[in-house]
Scaffold this active site. Sequence first.
Site, short mmCIF file in Angstrom:
data_model
loop_
_atom_site.label_atom_id
_atom_site.label_comp_id
_atom_site.label_asym_id
_atom_site.label_seq_id
_atom_site.Cartn_x
_atom_site.Cartn_y
_atom_site.Cartn_z
CD GLU A 125 -4.88 -1.07 8.75
OE1 GLU A 125 -4.21 -2.14 8.74
OE2 GLU A 125 -5.40 -0.59 7.74
CD GLU A 140 -3.46 0.32 1.40
OE1 GLU A 140 -4.45 0.97 1.17
OE2 GLU A 140 -3.50 -0.78 1.98
#
Length: 923
Positions: A775, A511
């Site tokens: 996260e 990502e």
Amino acid sequence: MIPMKTHLGILMLTLLSLKNVYPKNQQEAPLTINLPRVEYFQNPEGIDVVRPRFSWELIGEGRNRSQKAYQIIVASTAQKLENTTGDIWDSGRVSTQETNQIEYAGMPLKSNTKYYWKVRVWDEKDQESEWSESSYWSMGLLKFSNWQGLFIGHDVGYSTADKYDSLYLPPARYVRKSFTLSKKVKKATAYATALGLYELRLNGNKVREDYFLPGWTDYDKRLYYQTYDITSSLQLGENVVGAIIADGWYAGYIGYALFIYFDKVREFYGTNPAFMGQIHLEYEDGSTEIIASDVTWTVNEGPTREADIIMGETYDARLEHSGWDTPNYDDSDWNPPKLYTYPNGKLQAHPGTLVQEREELKPVEVTEPEPGTYVFNLGKNIAGIAELKVEGPAGTKVRLRFGEILRSDGNIQTDNLRKARATDTYILKGEGIEVWKPKFTYHGFQYVEVTGYPGVPTADAITGIVLSSIDTDASTFDSANKMNNTLFENIKTTQSANFFEVPTDCPQRDERLGWTGDAHTYVRSATYNSDVAAFITKFLVDLDDAQRWYGAYPNFAPFPFSRVNQYSPAWMDAGVIIPYNMYKVYNDKRILEYMYDGMEKFMQFQEDASTDYLRPGGGNNWGDWLSVNEETSHDFIASSFYGYDANLMAEMAEVLGKSDDAVKYRQLFQDIRKAFAKRYITESGQTTEDTQTTYALALYFDLFPDNLAHKGAARLAEKIKNNGFKFATGFLGTKHVMLALSKYGHNDVAYKIYQQTEYPSWGYSVENGATSIWERWNSYTKSDAKNSDLNAKMNSFSHYSFGSVAQWMFQFALGIDSEDSGYRNILIKPAVSKEMEFMEGSYKSINGTIASAWKWKGNRLEMDVEIPANTKAKIYIPTSDPSRIKEGNTSLMKTSEVEVLASNETETIVLVGSGKYSFTIKM
Ligand code: BGC
């Protein structure tokens, strides 16, 4: 020799007698000038801003010190500067308190030219300071016609394999040019860039310590270049300049494209990397020459067989061209270069800070979970690379893989890397001790798995190298709660790992994109921990470039995937929120000017999408991403951010002198506020959705009707209490819960949730051994090391979003804020609570270091504050009765150095100038 004790005694006596000689109000020494900078840099090479801005900090002993005037001198030579001859610019004495964002106003600045400058100031008593240290900056190549280089590369063919089934990882390319100097060089400057990544080499060495050059942009909009002063690296006779080039963001794998089977998985901007550069030589006899990349250079492949940011690097040391970047090398078997074209766009100096090595980590433990598989634990979860040290037979293949956590069997967990192969391979040449580190890849990791190592590695076989675009050295923090102190360290570690050319969401999986929602949520926190002015300036250029043609800001910037996931409410708002913070923190109005047209277009886009001032969700709408147990509607989120944007736009328009726009946006904000309250807020002060996030956003964004705001805040506090002082929020709600609680005086509740250790909370991650910010609230538990019941593929352990509590820690808990912009008029308004015994911290602002500390001593509160020279602070002391306050040993009522501005039922507000102050308050 004087014994130590006597020595100290003498020192004490001297200090005491000095005190008598120089009583308190004695004239202090003139101010001194610290950190003279141009465009946020000390002595930058190759900027291309034609009216660069100067800044400096002031240091002054005592209290109430300030600058009355300054004078800047800019000279064409060091000698002229020494003689204080401002042949390029002499500002003369300028009466002002300003010390930053001061625009150059001298002669037009020229390409490829170095300028020398210094500044002096006059203090409040008109005492003149010494001149600042002599400083300089150089201008890069300002016109396209200054460029003579061609984009050169080496054709290695291309992939015909199935793009989803196999990786295509072409080798790095090597380019070189030998040139001879027959006369003495006075000044030599290299300019270099690449479509792809490059490392510049000169006479056997890497030129400067930066990585990932020339940086990431949407290359069809602009390409950055770097400037290097190479005068001292050249020699009479033969010299060799070279570059190693790799795919990078230009041609390599980016983000999750492979993971979700995009039609394209790599080569988003172009197919082949290419280098372009030139050396400007100025000889002592006055003549000049330019050596530019062209068809006379030679190219080849070499030992770097694979080089991809996400997939990793493979280096076969047996294929090294020994001495290829030094004189006396025979390159007759190298090839002429292939020429490439430059995409449509601008060629500019990189405005940000570059990726560099920031820290070295020695392993804290080495284990062998399986025979021949060694796992090196570096002690914290970083972004960077590992340096390998190895000795063994030629052809031995050592493989390095990277993980953030371990499985229960002691092996690294790599499921959460998704399609990021994140593997480096080194093939030995077999010549004694070999030390290697990659150049064009990086990983997010705490653990390095080593296989194929010849023999048993010792701990020094692996060194962790932290790579980042920033240093996290602007803040200090300490408190009575150890968990919170670890949390602070974890926040900084994660900021470092993700402030990597762009503010990435995470550094490990496939990502690593400049996600806008994450960035605006965290931006103010980022400013406390690090000087991110230049870094964020660069990102805002990316954001502006990536703005969609219809006005929305994208989900991430740069934006290589033009056909997908274009925008989302509460992500796209980064285009307004981040510039606003740049102004607020760094007093940067120029970036507002730069962004303004785009911001207007964005506001129009929102207006077009809204009905009766309410903006519906839409686009890619993630809501309060990763919230737990409570859902906030996308429509609520979209409208609340629309209101917030309007409010910020009004302030920014005002600052830029656009009064009509300011009136327009103020009205828009009021209209949204009214419509919002009608739709989402009940008469009893509750939100219709009654989630923590709805209160947090509406309260912090000022969307509650004035008469109901306190009720709303009380409801938020009550909800949190009913939830066991735990969050039910995601990326958007979390920090705003903290900010809203303190904004409305619910500090006790804020401290309870801040110190919580049960899931979901920050303490939960710390208690589970986190060295970084996760996260997800539930990314991992010690008892579930396999992560089996979680979405392992979408589970980063280095995501700064939930670290956005740093903003609350500094702005509210320590209470360090700016009343105006750029901390000239400082606010010290700590959120004091009996829930915390003490807290202390400091922040290096653009005007110097601000410190705030508070501590309970029984029923007495002590507050220590430090305010830098040339600023003032309003300090909020939590008692309604000024007669209960002492500063030093003197009652507040008797001192002349602290002015009492006001008292209300909860606090006394005092005004101070620069200096250190100690307050004691009988509570
Ligand atoms: C990223 C996030 C981002 C989100 C959007 C994720 O894949 O890692 O941090 O904001 O997508 O929902």
